[in-house]
Design a protein around this motif. Structure first.
Motif, PDB file in Angstrom:
ATOM      1  N   PRO A 133       9.107   6.180  -0.617  1.00  0.00           N
ATOM      2  CA  PRO A 133       9.988   5.808  -1.736  1.00  0.00           C
ATOM      3  C   PRO A 133       9.344   4.632  -2.482  1.00  0.00           C
ATOM      4  CG  PRO A 133      11.157   5.824   0.372  1.00  0.00           C
ATOM      5  CD  PRO A 133       9.696   5.900   0.678  1.00  0.00           C
ATOM      6  N   ILE A 134       9.289   4.704  -3.802  1.00  0.00           N
ATOM      7  CA  ILE A 134       8.562   3.680  -4.573  1.00  0.00           C
ATOM      8  C   ILE A 134       9.371   3.154  -5.746  1.00  0.00           C
ATOM      9  CG2 ILE A 134       6.179   4.324  -4.011  1.00  0.00           C
ATOM     10  CD1 ILE A 134       6.172   6.117  -6.515  1.00  0.00           C
ATOM     11  N   VAL A 135       8.895   2.019  -6.270  1.00  0.00           N
ATOM     12  CA  VAL A 135       9.490   1.395  -7.456  1.00  0.00           C
ATOM     13  C   VAL A 135       8.335   0.854  -8.302  1.00  0.00           C
ATOM     14  CG1 VAL A 135       9.766  -0.864  -6.333  1.00  0.00           C
ATOM     15  CG2 VAL A 135      11.258  -0.270  -8.213  1.00  0.00           C
ATOM     16  N   GLY A 136       8.506   0.859  -9.638  1.00  0.00           N
ATOM     17  CA  GLY A 136       7.455   0.371 -10.533  1.00  0.00           C
ATOM     18  C   GLY A 136       7.783  -1.010 -11.069  1.00  0.00           C
ATOM     19  N   HIS A 137       6.855  -1.945 -10.892  1.00  0.00           N
ATOM     20  CA  HIS A 137       7.044  -3.308 -11.412  1.00  0.00           C
ATOM     21  C   HIS A 137       6.135  -3.490 -12.635  1.00  0.00           C
ATOM     22  CE1 HIS A 137       5.700  -7.733 -11.106  1.00  0.00           C
ATOM     23  NE2 HIS A 137       6.823  -7.689 -11.798  1.00  0.00           N
ATOM     24  N   VAL A 138       6.730  -3.816 -13.797  1.00  0.00           N
ATOM     25  CA  VAL A 138       5.934  -4.003 -15.016  1.00  0.00           C
ATOM     26  C   VAL A 138       5.405  -5.433 -15.023  1.00  0.00           C
ATOM     27  CG1 VAL A 138       5.932  -3.937 -17.528  1.00  0.00           C
ATOM     28  CG2 VAL A 138       7.309  -2.293 -16.257  1.00  0.00           C
ATOM     29  N   ILE A 168       2.747  -0.223  -8.718  1.00  0.00           N
ATOM     30  CA  ILE A 168       3.653   0.564  -7.874  1.00  0.00           C
ATOM     31  C   ILE A 168       3.773  -0.098  -6.501  1.00  0.00           C
ATOM     32  CG2 ILE A 168       4.104   2.853  -6.882  1.00  0.00           C
ATOM     33  CD1 ILE A 168       4.102   2.772  -9.989  1.00  0.00           C
ATOM     34  N   HIS A 169       5.027  -0.381  -6.099  1.00  0.00           N
ATOM     35  CA  HIS A 169       5.316  -0.971  -4.781  1.00  0.00           C
ATOM     36  C   HIS A 169       6.161  -0.003  -3.963  1.00  0.00           C
ATOM     37  CE1 HIS A 169       4.210  -5.302  -5.514  1.00  0.00           C
ATOM     38  NE2 HIS A 169       4.342  -4.906  -6.774  1.00  0.00           N
ATOM     39  N   SER A 170       6.147  -0.163  -2.631  1.00  0.00           N
ATOM     40  CA  SER A 170       7.124   0.536  -1.783  1.00  0.00           C
ATOM     41  C   SER A 170       8.498  -0.050  -2.062  1.00  0.00           C
ATOM     42  CB  SER A 170       6.796   0.336  -0.301  1.00  0.00           C
ATOM     43  OG  SER A 170       5.593   0.979   0.007  1.00  0.00           O
ATOM     44  N   GLU A 171       9.555   0.777  -1.940  1.00  0.00           N
ATOM     45  CA  GLU A 171      10.913   0.290  -2.212  1.00  0.00           C
ATOM     46  C   GLU A 171      11.272  -0.897  -1.334  1.00  0.00           C
ATOM     47  OE1 GLU A 171      14.075   3.098  -1.994  1.00  0.00           O
ATOM     48  OE2 GLU A 171      13.834   3.751  -4.060  1.00  0.00           O
ATOM     49  N   ALA A 172      10.795  -0.891  -0.093  1.00  0.00           N
ATOM     50  CA  ALA A 172      11.180  -1.937   0.853  1.00  0.00           C
ATOM     51  C   ALA A 172      10.309  -3.184   0.755  1.00  0.00           C
ATOM     52  CB  ALA A 172      11.102  -1.373   2.273  1.00  0.00           C
ATOM     53  N   TYR A 174       0.804  -1.220   0.000  1.00  0.00           N
ATOM     54  CA  TYR A 174       0.000   0.000   0.000  1.00  0.00           C
ATOM     55  C   TYR A 174       0.844   1.282   0.000  1.00  0.00           C
ATOM     56  CZ  TYR A 174      -3.950  -3.043   1.181  1.00  0.00           C
ATOM     57  OH  TYR A 174      -4.917  -4.021   1.174  1.00  0.00           O
ATOM     58  N   PRO A 175       1.573   1.575  -1.108  1.00  0.00           N
ATOM     59  CA  PRO A 175       2.363   2.812  -1.138  1.00  0.00           C
ATOM     60  C   PRO A 175       1.467   4.051  -1.239  1.00  0.00           C
ATOM     61  CG  PRO A 175       2.394   1.779  -3.290  1.00  0.00           C
ATOM     62  CD  PRO A 175       1.646   0.841  -2.377  1.00  0.00           C
ATOM     63  N   ILE A 204      13.735  -8.724  -7.830  1.00  0.00           N
ATOM     64  CA  ILE A 204      13.843  -8.133  -9.180  1.00  0.00           C
ATOM     65  C   ILE A 204      14.071  -6.628  -9.127  1.00  0.00           C
ATOM     66  CG2 ILE A 204      12.471  -9.905 -10.368  1.00  0.00           C
ATOM     67  CD1 ILE A 204      10.054  -7.980 -10.072  1.00  0.00           C
ATOM     68  N   ARG A 205      14.399  -6.132  -7.917  1.00  0.00           N
ATOM     69  CA  ARG A 205      14.522  -4.696  -7.681  1.00  0.00           C
ATOM     70  C   ARG A 205      15.457  -3.993  -8.673  1.00  0.00           C
ATOM     71  NH1 ARG A 205      14.923  -0.349  -7.224  1.00  0.00           N
ATOM     72  NH2 ARG A 205      15.158   1.135  -5.527  1.00  0.00           N
ATOM     73  N   HIS A 206      16.571  -4.646  -9.032  1.00  0.00           N
ATOM     74  CA  HIS A 206      17.565  -3.986  -9.895  1.00  0.00           C
ATOM     75  C   HIS A 206      17.572  -4.537 -11.319  1.00  0.00           C
ATOM     76  CE1 HIS A 206      18.995  -1.795  -6.457  1.00  0.00           C
ATOM     77  NE2 HIS A 206      19.087  -2.931  -5.777  1.00  0.00           N
ATOM     78  N   ASN A 207      16.491  -5.217 -11.711  1.00  0.00           N
ATOM     79  CA  ASN A 207      16.382  -5.725 -13.092  1.00  0.00           C
ATOM     80  C   ASN A 207      15.708  -4.661 -13.945  1.00  0.00           C
ATOM     81  OD1 ASN A 207      15.679  -6.975 -15.469  1.00  0.00           O
ATOM     82  ND2 ASN A 207      14.922  -8.858 -14.502  1.00  0.00           N
ATOM     83  N   PRO A 208      16.439  -4.003 -14.883  1.00  0.00           N
ATOM     84  CA  PRO A 208      15.844  -2.891 -15.646  1.00  0.00           C
ATOM     85  C   PRO A 208      14.705  -3.312 -16.560  1.00  0.00           C
ATOM     86  CG  PRO A 208      17.978  -3.493 -16.562  1.00  0.00           C
ATOM     87  CD  PRO A 208      17.825  -4.279 -15.308  1.00  0.00           C
ATOM     88  N   GLU A 209      14.607  -4.619 -16.853  1.00  0.00           N
ATOM     89  CA  GLU A 209      13.524  -5.083 -17.726  1.00  0.00           C
ATOM     90  C   GLU A 209      12.224  -5.271 -16.954  1.00  0.00           C
ATOM     91  OE1 GLU A 209      14.501  -8.462 -20.045  1.00  0.00           O
ATOM     92  OE2 GLU A 209      16.394  -7.627 -20.746  1.00  0.00           O
ATOM     93  N   ARG A 210      12.311  -5.505 -15.643  1.00  0.00           N
ATOM     94  CA  ARG A 210      11.118  -5.787 -14.840  1.00  0.00           C
ATOM     95  C   ARG A 210      10.744  -4.631 -13.908  1.00  0.00           C
ATOM     96  NH1 ARG A 210      10.358 -11.133 -13.826  1.00  0.00           N
ATOM     97  NH2 ARG A 210       8.310 -10.487 -13.069  1.00  0.00           N
ATOM     98  N   CYS A 211      11.758  -3.863 -13.459  1.00  0.00           N
ATOM     99  CA  CYS A 211      11.492  -2.784 -12.499  1.00  0.00           C
ATOM    100  C   CYS A 211      11.992  -1.444 -13.024  1.00  0.00           C
ATOM    101  CB  CYS A 211      12.178  -3.077 -11.160  1.00  0.00           C
ATOM    102  SG  CYS A 211      11.174  -4.144 -10.130  1.00  0.00           S
TER     103      CYS A 211
END
Length: 707
Positions: A586-591, A599-603, A580-581, A610-617
């Motif tokens: 701080p947020i990150v987008g998951h495709v 949209i997820h919270s960073e934590a 629930y961001p 998959i936090r640092h995968n540029p194809e997924r996040c």
């Protein structure tokens, strides 16, 4: 076996000799075309089109309808094309025949899809010329009469299809005789044992009731004569399927249903109908609340009559229908009754006026439906037989199906009114949009510019028009949201590579579309927005043949500007229900494939891997002008006290936050834990709400759940 000469003789009562000769010509053409073909019963095939024409002749249909009945299987079952029929009998007849013919040449995945496609084609032809459905109903009626030679499974399938589609259409067009006969034949095919049992019981009851029926009929006749009224009084037979349906739906015994005596009074004029009503109300006491005036307010299918129920001798209930001869013809033959009273041209215009509104709705359903199965589902919804009558604020009457809501009413007024509806008044009081409407209510729809249909409406609307329009809007909205997000994602990746969409040559885009088998660039952007294609990979593909600097930049594509989230992107950006961001986190987008961006919270643990995968996040951040409501989950530990949940709810709403869900769980004898799902605008709004909750006496601790 009836012949064409028998038919010609019966047609001579209302058609001229030239028209009868055209019908004969159509018969001989069909006889030649079907030469050698036989029905399953062994009869020559041409007996079927002849029988269909006889049914239509009984309704006094025009010569073109009868010619179409003769030829209705020629295009489908023989090698004669539509053009040949048009050359011989004219374009109008050819169009009628084509509308009735099935789509036998096309291949379909399933039988349901084929039947839906056939019905869709017939409905479109019917919207152009109502006679298409009259020929089709006569065709189906004769097929149902001759079901006997079919295997049991095929019998049941045909009967179910007839019951689901053709019976409601006959009812919608007011063709009571056709509807009743079809229902009886379907009932016999689907439930042969039940049908024969009820038939035997009715026969027995009829003998026992004979004396009382004639006593009541004589009493009504005498009372009409005393009031100087001419009229015929007949006892109404109860149909087997009608008895069965009442026993099943109303949980009544056979005896309870047969205890009601039903009569029909036919009088010369409308004025006489009301005078006859007064006469029978003087004869026996009427049941309170059981009087219906369908003459002043006709049913949607054009049916007109006065209905009343009386207490007869010894408290026997007597149902009475009072109508004129023309109303009787209209009740039995519906739209087809126009051909009894008017010339062909007038009949076509009159019948079209009767059903113009419904057929206009059918065309609209067709335009908005995604596929034939959705279309047929929406048309079935619209064929409900029960109506309620609603008044507009100006006093106009609108017919709606039973169970219709203010949203259905809004769409019935106009599609734009439905799409921008935000609230309603029922009898001048604010009411819920999901409240079922009752006959006689006055409904006023409140609209707002920029308002949009809500996906939740689909759970309570009842009309096909409302359902198809909401779905159509949401599909279009999803498409435009996906294209807009896809464009932003692709531009962002290209921007990090010192490139832009404008710099990509058109032939490169064309080659990529051809390779991906997509029809347009918007389709590609939609795929990216929905998460079915990665913006990173598409950008790579668009630039891989570009000059060398792009290739170098592509390998060092880390310096990407975060994508900003405004909160108003629509249906393709959603907020994760695990963490629930809200704005400020701080947020990150998951495709996510098929869903767009979540949209997820960073934590959040769900995106840790998959936090640092540029194809997924994707790196995302909140826009400075972010707006909207965002859901937060809170756990509140509190001491047991009376009315604590209500106190918490008051505290939340006092800060302009809204509660989505509230649940309570006892932890031990002293403490409980309340889980709250609340909607806030940002972290500051959340902090104000938590502060107000802490001030509530008995609250021990408050924690925000983050997955």
């Amino acid at each position: 076996m009836p012949t064409i000469d028998d038919l010609a003789q019966s047609l001579s009562t209302y058609l001229n000799p030239d028209q009868i000769n055209l019908v004969r010509r159509a018969y001989y053409f069909a006889e030649q075309a079907h030469d050698g073909q036989r029905r399953r019963s062994g009869e020559p095939y041409v007996t079927h089109p002849l029988a269909v024409a006889r049914i239509l002749a009984g309704m006094h249909m025009d010569h073109q309808s009868l010619m179409a009945a003769m030829l209705h299987d020629v295009i489908e079952d023989t090698r004669i094309p539509k053009q040949a029929v048009a050359a011989q009998f004219g374009e109008v007849v050819a169009e009628l025949v084509d509308g009735v013919s099935k789509l036998t040449q096309m291949r379909f995945e399933t039988r349901a899809e084929q039947e839906a496609e056939n019905f869709q084609k017939m409905a479109m032809a019917m919207a152009k010329d109502i006679r298409v459905i009259l020929v089709k109903l006569a065709d189906r009626l004769h097929n149902m009469r001759t079901l006997g030679v079919m295997p049991p499974e095929k019998k049941r399938r045909k009967a179910r299809e007839t019951m689901e589609i053709y019976v409601p259409i006959a009812n919608r067009l007011g063709m009571n005789s056709v509807r009743v006969e079809m229902e009886e034949l379907c009932f016999k095919a689907i439930h042969p044992m039940r049908s024969s049992l009820i038939q035997r019981a009715v026969k027995q009851a009829r003998g026992n009731r004979k004396e009382l029926v004639s006593v009541i009929r004589d009493a009504i006749n005498t009372r009409l004569r005393e009031h100087g009224l001419e009229g015929s009084v007949t006892g109404r037979e109860k149909h087997l399927y009608s008895i069965y349906r009442k026993m099943r739906n109303q949980h009544k015994s056979f005896a309870e249903i047969m205890d009601v005596y039903a009569f029909r009074i036919i009088v010369p004029t409308v004025d006489d109908c009301y005078r006859a009503l007064g006469a029978v109300h003087n004869l026996y006491k009427p049941f309170p609340g059981r009087f219906k005036d369908y003459i002043a307010i006709p049913k949607a299918n054009g049916y007109q009559s006065l209905h009343t129920t009386l207490f007869g001798m010894h408290g026997v209930p007597i149902e009475i229908q009072i109508r004129t001869q023309e109303m009787e013809e209209m009740a039995n033959n519906g739209i087809a009754a126009h051909w009894l009273y008017k010339s062909e041209e007038e009949a076509l215009v009159g019948s079209h006026a009767r059903t113009r509104q419904w057929l206009k709705g059918v065309l609209e359903l067709h335009q908005n439906a995604g596929d034939p199965l959705e279309f047929i589902e929406n048309v079935k919804i619209d064929l409900f037989p029960d109506e309620v009558y609603i008044f507009t604020p100006k006093g106009n009457i609108m017919e709606m199906p039973k169970g219709a809501t203010p949203v259905d009413f809004a769409y019935a007024v106009h599609t734009d009114v439905g799409n921008s509806c935000v609230a309603c008044r029922i009898d001048r009081r604010l009411a819920s949009l999901s409240q079922p409407l009752q006959s006689g209510q006055t409904v006023e729809v409140i609209t707002a510019p920029g308002a949009k249909p809500n996906v939740a409406w689909l759970s309570f609307v009842t009309t096909g028009k409302a359902r198809s329009n909401i779905r159509h809007y949401l599909k279009h909205q999803r498409h435009s949201d996906s294209v807009a997000l896809g464009r932003r994602l692709l531009n962002r990746v290209l921007g990090s590579l010192n490139a832009s969409l404008e710099q990509v040559p058109e032939e490169r885009i064309y080659l990529l579309l051809k390779e991906a088998e997509l029809a347009s660039f918007d389709a590609l952007l939609e795929e990216i927005g929905l998460g079915n294609r990665m913006a990173y990979m598409v950008a790579k593909r668009l630039l891989e043949q570009a000059p060398g600097e792009h290739k170098e930049q592509l390998d060092n594509s880390n310096a990407q500007q975060p994508l900003t989230i405004r909160g108003t992107e629509g249906m393709v950006i959603s907020f994760a229900r695990c963490c629930y961001p809200i704005p400020g986190d701080p947020i990150v987008g998951h495709v996510s494939s098929g869903r767009g961006m979540v949209i997820h919270s960073e934590a959040c643990r769900n995106v840790a891997e998959i936090r640092h995968n540029p194809e997924r996040c994707l790196e995302v951040e909140w826009d400075k002008q972010v707006s909207g409501e965002f859901t937060v989950e809170l756990k509140v530990e509190l001491e047991h006290q009376r009315g604590m949940v209500a106190t918490l709810a008051t505290a939340v709403t006092s800060t302009d936050a809204s509660i989505e869900k509230i649940s309570l769980e006892e932890r031990d004898a002293r403490f409980s834990v309340v889980e709250l799902l609340i909607n806030v605008s940002d972290r500051l709004h959340l902090a104000r709400t938590i502060k107000r909750l802490r001030a509530v006496k008995g609250v021990n601790s408050i924690t925000r759940t983050r997955g």
